[in-house]
Scaffold this motif. Structure first.
Motif, PDB file in Angstrom:
ATOM      1  N   LYS A  90       0.860  -1.182   0.000  1.00 57.79           N
ATOM      2  CA  LYS A  90       0.000   0.000   0.000  1.00 57.79           C
ATOM      3  C   LYS A  90       0.896   1.232   0.000  1.00 57.79           C
ATOM      4  CE  LYS A  90      -3.573  -0.199   2.587  1.00 57.79           C
ATOM      5  NZ  LYS A  90      -4.417  -0.210   3.804  1.00 57.79           N
ATOM      6  N   VAL A  91       0.696   2.096  -0.997  1.00 55.19           N
ATOM      7  CA  VAL A  91       1.577   3.239  -1.225  1.00 55.19           C
ATOM      8  C   VAL A  91       0.767   4.534  -1.214  1.00 55.19           C
ATOM      9  CG1 VAL A  91       3.223   4.237  -2.867  1.00 55.19           C
ATOM     10  CG2 VAL A  91       2.979   1.776  -2.725  1.00 55.19           C
ATOM     11  N   ASN A  92       1.353   5.582  -0.657  1.00 56.26           N
ATOM     12  CA  ASN A  92       0.739   6.904  -0.747  1.00 56.26           C
ATOM     13  C   ASN A  92       0.621   7.290  -2.218  1.00 56.26           C
ATOM     14  OD1 ASN A  92       0.616   7.306   2.055  1.00 56.26           O
ATOM     15  ND2 ASN A  92       2.711   8.091   2.083  1.00 56.26           N
ATOM     16  N   ALA A  93      -0.535   7.812  -2.604  1.00 57.57           N
ATOM     17  CA  ALA A  93      -0.734   8.239  -3.993  1.00 57.57           C
ATOM     18  C   ALA A  93      -1.696   9.412  -4.004  1.00 57.57           C
ATOM     19  CB  ALA A  93      -1.254   7.089  -4.842  1.00 57.57           C
ATOM     20  N   THR A  94      -1.144  10.601  -3.945  1.00 58.78           N
ATOM     21  CA  THR A  94      -1.952  11.824  -4.020  1.00 58.78           C
ATOM     22  C   THR A  94      -2.335  12.050  -5.482  1.00 58.78           C
ATOM     23  OG1 THR A  94      -0.024  13.227  -4.385  1.00 58.78           O
ATOM     24  CG2 THR A  94      -0.655  12.819  -2.079  1.00 58.78           C
ATOM     25  N   PRO A  95      -3.281  12.933  -5.742  1.00 58.20           N
ATOM     26  CA  PRO A  95      -3.603  13.225  -7.143  1.00 58.20           C
ATOM     27  C   PRO A  95      -2.365  13.632  -7.956  1.00 58.20           C
ATOM     28  CG  PRO A  95      -5.297  14.128  -5.727  1.00 58.20           C
ATOM     29  CD  PRO A  95      -4.213  13.604  -4.825  1.00 58.20           C
ATOM     30  N   ALA A  96      -1.417  14.288  -7.308  1.00 60.81           N
ATOM     31  CA  ALA A  96      -0.207  14.738  -8.007  1.00 60.81           C
ATOM     32  C   ALA A  96       0.757  13.587  -8.321  1.00 60.81           C
ATOM     33  CB  ALA A  96       0.506  15.798  -7.164  1.00 60.81           C
ATOM     34  N   THR A  97       0.755  12.523  -7.512  1.00 64.07           N
ATOM     35  CA  THR A  97       1.726  11.434  -7.712  1.00 64.07           C
ATOM     36  C   THR A  97       1.097  10.140  -8.234  1.00 64.07           C
ATOM     37  OG1 THR A  97       1.490  10.660  -5.424  1.00 64.07           O
ATOM     38  CG2 THR A  97       3.231  12.301  -5.881  1.00 64.07           C
ATOM     39  N   ARG A  98      -0.221  10.083  -8.288  1.00 63.54           N
ATOM     40  CA  ARG A  98      -0.926   8.839  -8.658  1.00 63.54           C
ATOM     41  C   ARG A  98      -0.439   8.272  -9.994  1.00 63.54           C
ATOM     42  NH1 ARG A  98      -5.266   6.684  -6.424  1.00 63.54           N
ATOM     43  NH2 ARG A  98      -5.681   8.622  -5.328  1.00 63.54           N
ATOM     44  N   ARG A  99      -0.351   9.116 -11.015  1.00 66.63           N
ATOM     45  CA  ARG A  99       0.064   8.632 -12.338  1.00 66.63           C
ATOM     46  C   ARG A  99       1.467   8.025 -12.289  1.00 66.63           C
ATOM     47  NH1 ARG A  99      -2.110   8.795 -16.812  1.00 66.63           N
ATOM     48  NH2 ARG A  99      -3.537  10.502 -16.420  1.00 66.63           N
ATOM     49  N   GLU A 100       2.373   8.633 -11.536  1.00 65.81           N
ATOM     50  CA  GLU A 100       3.739   8.120 -11.441  1.00 65.81           C
ATOM     51  C   GLU A 100       3.772   6.773 -10.709  1.00 65.81           C
ATOM     52  OE1 GLU A 100       8.200   9.664 -10.165  1.00 65.81           O
ATOM     53  OE2 GLU A 100       6.468  10.964  -9.806  1.00 65.81           O
ATOM     54  N   VAL A 101       2.969   6.630  -9.671  1.00 63.40           N
ATOM     55  CA  VAL A 101       2.890   5.349  -8.950  1.00 63.40           C
ATOM     56  C   VAL A 101       2.362   4.259  -9.883  1.00 63.40           C
ATOM     57  CG1 VAL A 101       1.790   4.094  -7.051  1.00 63.40           C
ATOM     58  CG2 VAL A 101       2.620   6.426  -6.681  1.00 63.40           C
ATOM     59  N   GLU A 103       2.612   4.194 -13.113  1.00 59.68           N
ATOM     60  CA  GLU A 103       3.663   3.903 -14.093  1.00 59.68           C
ATOM     61  C   GLU A 103       4.690   2.923 -13.524  1.00 59.68           C
ATOM     62  OE1 GLU A 103       5.388   7.544 -15.538  1.00 59.68           O
ATOM     63  OE2 GLU A 103       3.493   8.194 -16.441  1.00 59.68           O
ATOM     64  N   VAL A 104       5.072   3.119 -12.261  1.00 54.63           N
ATOM     65  CA  VAL A 104       6.018   2.186 -11.629  1.00 54.63           C
ATOM     66  C   VAL A 104       5.402   0.794 -11.574  1.00 54.63           C
ATOM     67  CG1 VAL A 104       7.213   1.585  -9.478  1.00 54.63           C
ATOM     68  CG2 VAL A 104       7.241   3.958 -10.296  1.00 54.63           C
ATOM     69  N   ILE A 107       5.476  -0.759 -15.077  1.00 51.54           N
ATOM     70  CA  ILE A 107       6.823  -1.173 -15.483  1.00 51.54           C
ATOM     71  C   ILE A 107       7.174  -2.532 -14.894  1.00 51.54           C
ATOM     72  CG2 ILE A 107       9.283  -0.658 -15.122  1.00 51.54           C
ATOM     73  CD1 ILE A 107       8.485   2.341 -15.483  1.00 51.54           C
ATOM     74  N   PHE A 108       6.745  -2.780 -13.653  1.00 48.74           N
ATOM     75  CA  PHE A 108       7.041  -4.052 -12.980  1.00 48.74           C
ATOM     76  C   PHE A 108       5.962  -5.111 -13.222  1.00 48.74           C
ATOM     77  CE2 PHE A 108       9.976  -1.269 -10.805  1.00 48.74           C
ATOM     78  CZ  PHE A 108      11.062  -2.087 -10.594  1.00 48.74           C
ATOM     79  N   ARG A 109       5.081  -4.870 -14.194  1.00 48.71           N
ATOM     80  CA  ARG A 109       3.992  -5.794 -14.528  1.00 48.71           C
ATOM     81  C   ARG A 109       3.198  -6.201 -13.287  1.00 48.71           C
ATOM     82  NH1 ARG A 109       7.316  -9.970 -17.518  1.00 48.71           N
ATOM     83  NH2 ARG A 109       9.006  -8.524 -17.678  1.00 48.71           N
ATOM     84  N   SER A 110       2.873  -5.203 -12.489  1.00 46.52           N
ATOM     85  CA  SER A 110       2.100  -5.409 -11.268  1.00 46.52           C
ATOM     86  C   SER A 110       0.683  -4.902 -11.492  1.00 46.52           C
ATOM     87  CB  SER A 110       2.752  -4.653 -10.107  1.00 46.52           C
ATOM     88  OG  SER A 110       4.066  -5.104  -9.933  1.00 46.52           O
ATOM     89  N   SER A 111      -0.208  -5.219 -10.565  1.00 41.91           N
ATOM     90  CA  SER A 111      -1.612  -4.833 -10.687  1.00 41.91           C
ATOM     91  C   SER A 111      -2.024  -3.916  -9.544  1.00 41.91           C
ATOM     92  CB  SER A 111      -2.507  -6.070 -10.621  1.00 41.91           C
ATOM     93  OG  SER A 111      -2.117  -7.013 -11.572  1.00 41.91           O
ATOM     94  N   ILE A 112      -2.848  -2.945  -9.859  1.00 42.21           N
ATOM     95  CA  ILE A 112      -3.477  -2.119  -8.825  1.00 42.21           C
ATOM     96  C   ILE A 112      -4.717  -2.899  -8.385  1.00 42.21           C
ATOM     97  CG2 ILE A 112      -4.519   0.109  -8.263  1.00 42.21           C
ATOM     98  CD1 ILE A 112      -1.560   0.309  -9.192  1.00 42.21           C
ATOM     99  N   ASN A 137      11.698   1.613  -5.830  1.00 46.27           N
ATOM    100  CA  ASN A 137      11.075   2.622  -6.676  1.00 46.27           C
ATOM    101  C   ASN A 137       9.842   3.254  -6.044  1.00 46.27           C
ATOM    102  OD1 ASN A 137      12.304   2.853  -9.597  1.00 46.27           O
ATOM    103  ND2 ASN A 137      12.579   0.750  -8.901  1.00 46.27           N
ATOM    104  N   LEU A 138       9.149   2.516  -5.196  1.00 44.42           N
ATOM    105  CA  LEU A 138       7.940   3.045  -4.549  1.00 44.42           C
ATOM    106  C   LEU A 138       8.230   3.790  -3.254  1.00 44.42           C
ATOM    107  CD1 LEU A 138       5.516   0.011  -5.064  1.00 44.42           C
ATOM    108  CD2 LEU A 138       5.477   2.206  -6.293  1.00 44.42           C
ATOM    109  N   SER A 139       9.404   3.586  -2.688  1.00 45.01           N
ATOM    110  CA  SER A 139       9.711   4.166  -1.371  1.00 45.01           C
ATOM    111  C   SER A 139       9.633   5.688  -1.356  1.00 45.01           C
ATOM    112  CB  SER A 139      11.078   3.702  -0.881  1.00 45.01           C
ATOM    113  OG  SER A 139      12.092   4.191  -1.732  1.00 45.01           O
ATOM    114  N   LYS A 140       9.913   6.343  -2.468  1.00 36.36           N
ATOM    115  CA  LYS A 140       9.866   7.811  -2.502  1.00 36.36           C
ATOM    116  C   LYS A 140       8.442   8.353  -2.331  1.00 36.36           C
ATOM    117  CE  LYS A 140       9.823   8.162  -7.546  1.00 36.36           C
ATOM    118  NZ  LYS A 140      10.606   8.577  -8.702  1.00 36.36           N
ATOM    119  N   PHE A 141       7.433   7.517  -2.584  1.00 36.76           N
ATOM    120  CA  PHE A 141       6.048   7.941  -2.406  1.00 36.76           C
ATOM    121  C   PHE A 141       5.566   7.700  -0.976  1.00 36.76           C
ATOM    122  CE2 PHE A 141       6.520   6.466  -6.813  1.00 36.76           C
ATOM    123  CZ  PHE A 141       6.341   7.679  -7.459  1.00 36.76           C
TER     124      PHE A 141
END
Length: 178
Positions: A90-101, A103-104, A107-112, A137-141
């Motif tokens: 579970k990762v923080n995903a604000t409207p500003a960072t959601r698209r970048e999360v 994308e990560v 890239i890793f062929r993962s599912s939301i 890659n997700l730790s920055k969020f």
């Protein structure tokens, strides 16, 4: 060195407790543990990752065979295997960072698998190295929560050792692929 052990046991209550107790009494640490049924009725498979040298693993194996419910112990460490792990993160995903999360995750062929106003839950399946890489890659969020299954492994009947192939820089044409 880390070793992956596959232990086939009779599917009865208390087996996992006896195995864990035996490891604890002898000072062996189990780093990862996954348990589930097999294709054979009444038999379960325990896949565990343990640290130790060859002698320690040999001792662990001997101790496991002393337990009545243990049917077979196989050290998969040096055997060509398919290895996978499942992780939910579970990762923080604000409207500003959601698209970048997203994308990560892509890239890793993962599912939301879940979404809220300020977070995303991502399902990752792969080898343990993939888990480390996506977490970096997700730790920055900001990672809120994480759960991992532990490693699962099955012997590759084809005998192809992908660990060996990954370590080599073999051009695809040498493998018969153009």
């Amino acid at each position: 060195m880390k070793h992956t052990l596959a232990v086939l046991v009779e599917d009865e209550s208390g087996v996992l407790s006896r195995i864990a107790g035996m490891f604890a009494r002898r000072g062996f640490n189990i780093e990862s543990l996954a348990v589930g049924p097999t294709a054979t009725r009444g038999v379960s498979r325990i896949t565990m990752v343990v640290a130790g040298d060859e002698r320690a693993v040999e001792q662990m194996t001997k101790q496991l065979y002393k337990l009545i419910s243990v049917l077979k112990v196989h050290d998969l460490t040096e055997v060509p295997c398919v290895q996978r792990e499942l992780m939910l993160v579970k990762v923080n995903a604000t409207p500003a960072t959601r698209r970048e999360v997203i994308e990560v995750a892509t890239i890793f062929r993962s599912s939301i698998v879940d979404m809220s106003e300020d977070s995303l839950t991502i399902q990752v399946v792969g080898d343990p190295g993939k888990m480390v890489a996506i977490l970096q890659n997700l730790s920055k969020f900001g990672v809120r929560e994480m759960a991992r299954t532990g490693k699962l492994a099955l012997v590759r009947e084809s005998g192809v050792n992908t660990e060996y192939l990954n370590a080599q820089d073999i051009p695809l044409r040498e493998l018969g692929v153009s």
